[in-house]
Design a protein around this motif. Structure first.
Motif, PDB file in Angstrom:
ATOM      1  N   TYR A   1       0.834  -1.214   0.000  1.00  0.00           N
ATOM      2  CA  TYR A   1       0.000   0.000   0.000  1.00  0.00           C
ATOM      3  C   TYR A   1       0.861   1.253   0.000  1.00  0.00           C
ATOM      4  N   LEU A   2       2.018   1.193   0.664  1.00  0.00           N
ATOM      5  CA  LEU A   2       2.928   2.342   0.634  1.00  0.00           C
ATOM      6  C   LEU A   2       3.423   2.593  -0.783  1.00  0.00           C
TER       7      LEU A   2
ATOM      8  N   THR B   1       0.679   4.104  -2.710  1.00  0.00           N
ATOM      9  CA  THR B   1       0.510   5.503  -2.309  1.00  0.00           C
ATOM     10  C   THR B   1       1.488   6.387  -3.057  1.00  0.00           C
TER      11      THR B   1
ATOM     12  N   SER C   1       0.437   6.537  -6.782  1.00  0.00           N
ATOM     13  CA  SER C   1      -0.738   7.382  -6.994  1.00  0.00           C
ATOM     14  C   SER C   1      -0.382   8.862  -6.822  1.00  0.00           C
TER      15      SER C   1
ATOM     16  N   HIS D   1      -5.165   8.177  -2.900  1.00  0.00           N
ATOM     17  CA  HIS D   1      -3.813   8.406  -2.369  1.00  0.00           C
ATOM     18  C   HIS D   1      -3.849   8.530  -0.845  1.00  0.00           C
TER      19      HIS D   1
ATOM     20  N   TRP E   1      -6.310   7.563   1.207  1.00  0.00           N
ATOM     21  CA  TRP E   1      -6.862   6.348   1.806  1.00  0.00           C
ATOM     22  C   TRP E   1      -5.807   5.240   1.885  1.00  0.00           C
ATOM     23  N   LEU E   2      -5.074   5.037   0.789  1.00  0.00           N
ATOM     24  CA  LEU E   2      -4.050   3.990   0.755  1.00  0.00           C
ATOM     25  C   LEU E   2      -2.916   4.281   1.738  1.00  0.00           C
ATOM     26  N   GLY E   3      -2.505   5.557   1.808  1.00  0.00           N
ATOM     27  CA  GLY E   3      -1.376   5.905   2.656  1.00  0.00           C
ATOM     28  C   GLY E   3      -1.695   5.868   4.132  1.00  0.00           C
ATOM     29  N   THR E   4      -2.850   6.394   4.498  1.00  0.00           N
ATOM     30  CA  THR E   4      -3.183   6.470   5.928  1.00  0.00           C
ATOM     31  C   THR E   4      -3.706   5.139   6.457  1.00  0.00           C
TER      32      THR E   4
ATOM     33  N   TRP F   1      -1.127   1.809   4.616  1.00  0.00           N
ATOM     34  CA  TRP F   1       0.259   1.736   5.078  1.00  0.00           C
ATOM     35  C   TRP F   1       0.344   1.774   6.602  1.00  0.00           C
TER      36      TRP F   1
ATOM     37  N   ALA G   1     -10.424   2.779  -1.357  1.00  0.00           N
ATOM     38  CA  ALA G   1      -9.587   3.332  -2.429  1.00  0.00           C
ATOM     39  C   ALA G   1     -10.302   3.249  -3.771  1.00  0.00           C
TER      40      ALA G   1
END
Length: 410
Positions: free
Chosen positions: A145-146, A149, A152, A176, A178-181, A184, A226
């Motif tokens: 996911y990182l 992120t 994206s 971006h 959603w995936l990062g927070t 990850w 996402a």
């Protein structure tokens, strides 16, 4: 191998210090404002990349070694990753401050290269070890996911520069974030807690089924959320993604309770106790957000709720959990590095003597209380309360980080 985690942790501490000093000097007046602008981009990327992600990467390199009992695939590649990522983040932050698009683009590429090198190094190490469990699966998903992120984020940059793919920028921005927070940080923290909590509670023979339930529900929530942003799906898809995350948090907290019930150590340390309380608090907030948005669907896309939710999740849970775990990780690393080879000799301090539990408890109490004021100010639209909470958060965080850094002088 210990030098590598130290490098990331020291850099992360420097990033955190810089963030809180800047926040104090600006009287935290940016906190309640929308993040879509140079100042917001600078502060958010500093706290997420320069602090939280930097610390998390160092923790991954160390805990992978502990979990797998083997070295990372390439330590040299890890140092290259550190150089690329650190230089990329510094250049990116400078670009945000100066408003230089070319500068932002160039260093964003360098930071992305660092992220991808990190993802390859960790995933290949996990794949080669073939030791798949809730911890390693959560770590692998978090790292993937990182990488997504970062990709994206690069896609957003290209979309902005080329002015192509009309309407896609906002959708990519939602994915971006959603995936990062949630992807990850969420999966990395939950995954590592399956190792950290039993270690410090001295818990054994507890059931592991709920850790896999948490992993499945959390991944489903991340992927659905996402996709709902990327493909511009409706409200109920986003609400269902939130529901899945709430269920994941409930399963996760139930699993933490199971670990505590099987403990052989009554008090694992203030940092661990606060981390468990933080997990309970974020579950209560998520339930409240789920109920509120069910009756007020328009709130799920509002900038005010997004800002408050972002601070509650990133500041009140993700960043706070990292601070809690640092109270255990840093003394362990420093004691092993400095005193490990001298075990058995007279005058060697215990690991607990490197960092007093009373100081840890005081620092985390101050941070938690300040965050509650900050959240109340954001949720109820009270600027003065937001200001007091933001200043208190930075002051107590600086004091706590100084306490953690003092371990290196022992």
């Amino acid at each position: 191998m210990l030098r590598l985690p130290f490098l990331f942790i020291a850099t992360g501490i420097a990033g955190s210090t810089l963030f809180h000093l800047i926040s104090l000097l600006s009287l935290a007046d940016w906190i309640g404002d929308p993040v879509r602008g140079p100042t917001g981009w600078f502060n958010i990327h500093l706290i997420i990349l320069g602090w939280a992600t930097m610390i998390a990467m160092g923790a991954v390199y160390q805990l992978i070694h502990v979990i797998l009992q083997s070295k990372i695939f390439s330590e040299r590649l890890a140092y290259v990753h550190y150089g690329c990522f650190t230089a990329g983040v510094c250049g990116l932050l400078y670009g945000f401050i100066k408003g230089e698009v070319a500068w932002i683009a160039g260093f964003a590429v360098l930071a992305l290269i660092g992220l991808l090198l990190f993802a390859f190094n960790v995933i290949y190490t996990l794949w080669r070890s073939a030791q798949w469990n809730a911890i390693t699966l959560s770590t692998a998903c978090a790292v993937l996911y990182l990488a997504l992120t970062g990709l994206s984020g690069m896609g957003m940059g290209l979309n902005f520069a080329l002015n192509a793919w009309s309407g896609l920028h906002e959708r990519m921005f939602g994915a971006h974030i959603w995936l990062g927070t949630l992807g990850w940080f969420g999966l990395l923290i939950t995954g590592f807690s399956y190792k950290m909590l039993p270690m410090f509670y001295l818990a054994h023979s507890f059931p592991a089924r709920l850790s896999y339930v948490t992993l499945g529900l959390w991944n489903a929530g991340v992927l659905m959320g996402a996709a709902s942003f990327l493909f511009d799906w409706g409200f109920w898809t986003k609400w269902t993604a939130l529901l899945l995350l709430v269920l994941a948090l409930l399963a996760y907290n139930a699993h933490l309770t199971q670990i505590r019930k099987h403990r052989h150590k009554r008090h694992p340390g203030a940092g661990i106790v606060w981390s468990v309380n933080s997990c309970r608090a974020i579950a209560l907030f998520a339930i409240g957000a789920l109920i509120y948005t069910a009756f007020c669907p328009q709130a799920i896309g509002s900038a005010e709720l997004a800002t408050a939710a972002g601070w509650i999740y990133l500041g009140g849970w993700a960043s706070f959990m990292i601070l809690c775990y640092l109270s255990k990780i840093v003394p362990f690393l420093w004691w092993t590095q400095k005193y490990g080879p001298q075990v058995g000799k007279p005058g060697i301090p215990t690991m607990a003597a490197l960092l007093g539990d009373n100081g840890v408890n005081l620092g985390l109490t101050g941070i938690a209380f300040s965050l509650l004021l900050l959240f109340a100010g954001l949720l109820f639209g009270l600027p003065f309360l937001t200001l007091v909470g933001g200043l208190g958060f930075s002051l107590f965080s600086l004091g706590y980080i100084s306490l953690i850094a003092s371990v290196f002088t022992r």
